[in-house]
Design a protein around this motif. Structure first.
Motif, PDB file in Angstrom:
ATOM      1  N   LEU A 187     -12.765   7.286  -2.210  1.00  0.00           N
ATOM      2  CA  LEU A 187     -11.613   7.429  -3.101  1.00  0.00           C
ATOM      3  C   LEU A 187     -12.058   7.488  -4.561  1.00  0.00           C
ATOM      4  O   LEU A 187     -11.627   8.346  -5.331  1.00  0.00           O
ATOM      5  CB  LEU A 187     -10.672   6.234  -2.873  1.00  0.00           C
TER       6      LEU A 187
ATOM      7  N   ALA B 213      -7.704   3.078  -8.089  1.00  0.00           N
ATOM      8  CA  ALA B 213      -8.292   4.424  -8.147  1.00  0.00           C
ATOM      9  C   ALA B 213      -8.038   5.058  -9.514  1.00  0.00           C
ATOM     10  O   ALA B 213      -8.918   5.681 -10.103  1.00  0.00           O
ATOM     11  CB  ALA B 213      -7.716   5.295  -7.038  1.00  0.00           C
ATOM     12  N   VAL B 214      -6.811   4.866 -10.032  1.00  0.00           N
ATOM     13  CA  VAL B 214      -6.478   5.423 -11.340  1.00  0.00           C
ATOM     14  C   VAL B 214      -7.356   4.782 -12.417  1.00  0.00           C
ATOM     15  O   VAL B 214      -7.857   5.443 -13.323  1.00  0.00           O
ATOM     16  CB  VAL B 214      -4.980   5.196 -11.655  1.00  0.00           C
ATOM     17  N   ASP B 215      -7.584   3.479 -12.290  1.00  0.00           N
ATOM     18  CA  ASP B 215      -8.424   2.783 -13.260  1.00  0.00           C
ATOM     19  C   ASP B 215      -9.872   3.239 -13.176  1.00  0.00           C
ATOM     20  O   ASP B 215     -10.594   3.260 -14.168  1.00  0.00           O
ATOM     21  CB  ASP B 215      -8.373   1.272 -13.007  1.00  0.00           C
TER      22      ASP B 215
ATOM     23  N   TRP C 128       0.842  -1.180   0.000  1.00  0.00           N
ATOM     24  CA  TRP C 128       0.000   0.000   0.000  1.00  0.00           C
ATOM     25  C   TRP C 128       0.872   1.222   0.000  1.00  0.00           C
ATOM     26  O   TRP C 128       1.968   1.166   0.526  1.00  0.00           O
ATOM     27  CB  TRP C 128      -0.966   0.017   1.202  1.00  0.00           C
ATOM     28  N   PRO C 129       0.484   2.279  -0.633  1.00  0.00           N
ATOM     29  CA  PRO C 129      -0.829   2.501  -1.238  1.00  0.00           C
ATOM     30  C   PRO C 129      -0.947   2.021  -2.688  1.00  0.00           C
ATOM     31  O   PRO C 129      -2.007   2.169  -3.267  1.00  0.00           O
ATOM     32  CB  PRO C 129      -0.955   4.026  -1.202  1.00  0.00           C
ATOM     33  N   VAL C 130       0.090   1.432  -3.279  1.00  0.00           N
ATOM     34  CA  VAL C 130       0.056   1.228  -4.732  1.00  0.00           C
ATOM     35  C   VAL C 130      -1.144   0.374  -5.150  1.00  0.00           C
ATOM     36  O   VAL C 130      -1.828   0.675  -6.122  1.00  0.00           O
ATOM     37  CB  VAL C 130       1.391   0.635  -5.256  1.00  0.00           C
TER      38      VAL C 130
ATOM     39  N   LEU D  45      -4.202   2.578  -5.104  1.00  0.00           N
ATOM     40  CA  LEU D  45      -4.158   3.703  -6.036  1.00  0.00           C
ATOM     41  C   LEU D  45      -4.198   3.230  -7.487  1.00  0.00           C
ATOM     42  O   LEU D  45      -4.723   3.912  -8.350  1.00  0.00           O
ATOM     43  CB  LEU D  45      -2.924   4.570  -5.778  1.00  0.00           C
ATOM     44  N   LEU D  46      -3.681   2.033  -7.759  1.00  0.00           N
ATOM     45  CA  LEU D  46      -3.811   1.464  -9.102  1.00  0.00           C
ATOM     46  C   LEU D  46      -5.280   1.397  -9.483  1.00  0.00           C
ATOM     47  O   LEU D  46      -5.694   1.765 -10.572  1.00  0.00           O
ATOM     48  CB  LEU D  46      -3.255   0.035  -9.157  1.00  0.00           C
TER      49      LEU D  46
END
Lengths: 268, 169
Positions: free
Chosen positions: A226, A200-202, A192-194, A197-198
Motif C-alpha cells: 500500500l 497511507a495518505v500520510d 476499516w478502511p479509514v 488509508l489515513l
C-alpha cells in the motif's frame, strides 16, 4: 572493512558515539557505543534482522544527547535519516554514516529500489528492483475485487499500532490514528478502511520503503504494498522521492508562496 | 464539523448521499446564490462550510466515505483567487494523491471530486451538483455502507476475499 574498524576510524576523527549492533544472548541489537566499548561492536550487520535505526537516532536527539554520532545504516535507514533531517527532527550534519549494502536476497525480498546507501563501507552493491510485482498484482485486480481484497486484509487488524510505532518517519506528537473523531475507540478491528488509508495518505511523500511496518504487523497485512504505491503516486505526480537527497522539497511540506503545482496544471 | 455532519437529519433512502465541503469565501457563497436564485438541483447533498478547502484534510474525506457517504465534493475558490492566497494549491495537491490512493484501494475515485466554484457562479454550483449526483448514482451506493453491503453483490466478493485469505494464511 568491517564495521568495528570503521567505527574505530570514526572515533579517531572525533565522533562521540557510534550506533551499531551488540551481540546479546545470540542476537544482535542496536546499541550506542562509546569509545571505550569499541571492541564490543558486532563486526557484521545482522543479515535478516532490521531495526528502525533512524527512529533510534531521532530519540537520541530528543533525549538531548546530541553530539557527533556514527550510524550503521542500510539504504533505507539512510533515506529515513535524510527525511528526518529535512523535516527538522534530527541534525543530519552531525551524523557520519557507516554504509551497509543489503544482500541480493534481502533486496529481492524487499523489492527495494535502492538497497544501498550513498557510500558503501560494508557489503557489495546490488542494483535494486525497480518494479514491484506485489503492487502490480494488486493493480491488476478489478476495482471491486481490489476493495474486497483490502477490506479482508484490513479486517484482521488488531489495532496494535505496531506499524506506526516502528515507522522511522512517524514522529507526530498527536497522531491522527488516536483521534476519536477519525477512528472510533474501543473496537477491533478498527474502522476499516479509514484507519489504514489515513496512514497511507500520510505515508505519501514520506514513506522511505523500509518495510518495517509489514515486518512488525502480527496480522501480516501487506502494508508495504500500500505504501509503496503511495510513494509511486507522489513520484509520478510531483517527481519527488522521499529521502533521495537533502535538497528536494516535499510537495506537501511547502506552504505559502513556495507552493507549486505539478507541471502543466491549470496553465492557460 | 464531524458532529455537524453526523447529526444531519437529511435522510434519502435508496438514493446516494453526498457530502460537500464548501469554502466560506467562494463556493458557499456560490451555493447561496444558487439558492436565492431558485435554481434547481438534487437534494442529495449535505453541505459543510469550511474556511478554506485547505482545511479539508484527506482524513475528512476518508472519514466521510467510512461513514457511508457515496460521494464527497470539495469546492473552493478558483486557482489564484484563494482568500488565503495559496490554500487551494494545497487542496489540489492532496486531492491528486488521495484520488490515486482511493483508486488503488479499490474505491471508485469518481466518488470524490474537486471543483472550483466562485461566489458568482450559482449556475455552475447547481450544474456541478447535478452532474456529480448523476455520476455518483452511476457508481452506485457505496460498498462501505456497512448495513447494505452484506446483501449486495459486493458482499459476495468480500466473502470470497476472506475465504481466499484463510487459504493463504
Amino acid at each position: 572493512m568491517s564495521i568495528r574498524e570503521k567505527a574505530r576510524q570514526l572515533f579517531a576523527e572525533g565522533v562521540d558515539g557510534v550506533l551499531a549492533f551488540k551481540r546479546t544472548d545470540g542476537v544482535c541489537i542496536p546499541h550506542l557505543f562509546t569509545k571505550t566499548e569499541v571492541e564490543e561492536i558486532c563486526k557484521d550487520v545482522p543479515a535478516d534482522q532490521r531495526y528502525p535505526v533512524a527512529g533510534i537516532v531521532r530519540r537520541i536527539f530528543l533525549s538531548g544527547l546530541a553530539g557527533k554520532i556514527g550510524v550503521v545504516a542500510r539504504g533505507c535507514d539512510e533515506r529515513a535519516l535524510i527525511e528526518l533531517g529535512k523535516q527538522g527532527q534530527i541534525d543530519f550534519d552531525l551524523l557520519s554514516i557507516i554504509g551497509v549494502a543489503c544482500s541480493e536476497e534481502q533486496a529481492r525480498y524487499c523489492e527495494c529500489s535502492k538497497p544501498y546507501p550513498s557510500r558503501i563501507d560494508v557489503g557489495s552493491r546490488f542494483e535494486g528492483i525497480s518494479v514491484s510485482e506485489k503492487v502490480r498484482a494488486v493493480e491488476s485486480m478489478e476495482g471491486d475485487e481490489r476493495l474486497a481484497y483490502w477490506l479482508a486484509q484490513f479486517a484482521s487488524c488488531l489495532k496494535c499500532m505496531g506499524c506506526r510505532n516502528i515507522c522511522p518517519v512517524c514522529y507526530c506528537v498527536e497522531c491522527s490514528l488516536e483521534d476519536e473523531n477519525l477512528v472510533r475507540r474501543g473496537s477491533v478491528p478498527p474502522d476499516w478502511p479509514v484507519f489504514h488509508l489515513l496512514r497511507a495518505v500520510d505515508m505519501a511523500s514520506r514513506c522511505i520503503d523500509c518495510g518495517l511496518c509489514e515486518e512488525s504487523c502480527p496480522s501480516g497485512i501487506p502494508l508495504r504494498t500500500l505504501y509503496k504505491k503511495a510513494t509511486e503516486i507522489v513520484k509520478e505526480l510531483f517527481d519527488y522521492e522521499p529521502g533521495a537527497d537533502m535538497t528536494q522539497r516535499s510537495p506537501l511540506g511547502t506552504i505559502g508562496d513556495q507552493s507549486e503545482l505539478p507541471g502543466g496544471a491549470f496553465e492557460a | 464539523m464531524m458532529s455537524e455532519a453526523r447529526g444531519s437529519s437529511v435522510k434519502i433512502p435508496d438514493d446516494v448521499r453526498i457530502v460537500a465541503f464548501l469554502c466560506n469565501w467562494c463556493s458557499y457563497a456560490g451555493a447561496d446564490l444558487a439558492g436565492v436564485s431558485r435554481m434547481q438541483y438534487p437534494p442529495n447533498v449535505v453541505g459543510i462550510r469550511v474556511m478554506c478547502t485547505a482545511t479539508v484534510s484527506p482524513y475528512h474525506v476518508l472519514k466521510a466515505l467510512q461513514m457511508g457517504a457515496d460521494g464527497v465534493l470539495i469546492a473552493g475558490c478558483h486557482i489564484g483567487d484563494c482568500h488565503y492566497l495559496k490554500g487551494n494549491y494545497m487542496t489540489y495537491k492532496r486531492y491528486l494523491i488521495l484520488r490515486e490512493i482511493l483508486r488503488f484501494a479499490g474505491i471508485n475515485e469518481k466518488r470524490v471530486r474537486l471543483e472550483w466554484i466562485s461566489a458568482a457562479e450559482g449556475e455552475k454550483f447547481a450544474e456541478v451538483i447535478r452532474s456529480f449526483t448523476e455520476e455518483v448514482r452511476e457508481a452506485g451506493l457505496s460498498p462501505l455502507r456497512k448495513n447494505e453491503v452484506i446483501k449486495s453483490e459486493f458482499g459476495e466478493k468480500l466473502k470470497n476475499a476472506f475465504r481466499s485469505l484463510e487459504v493463504v494464511k
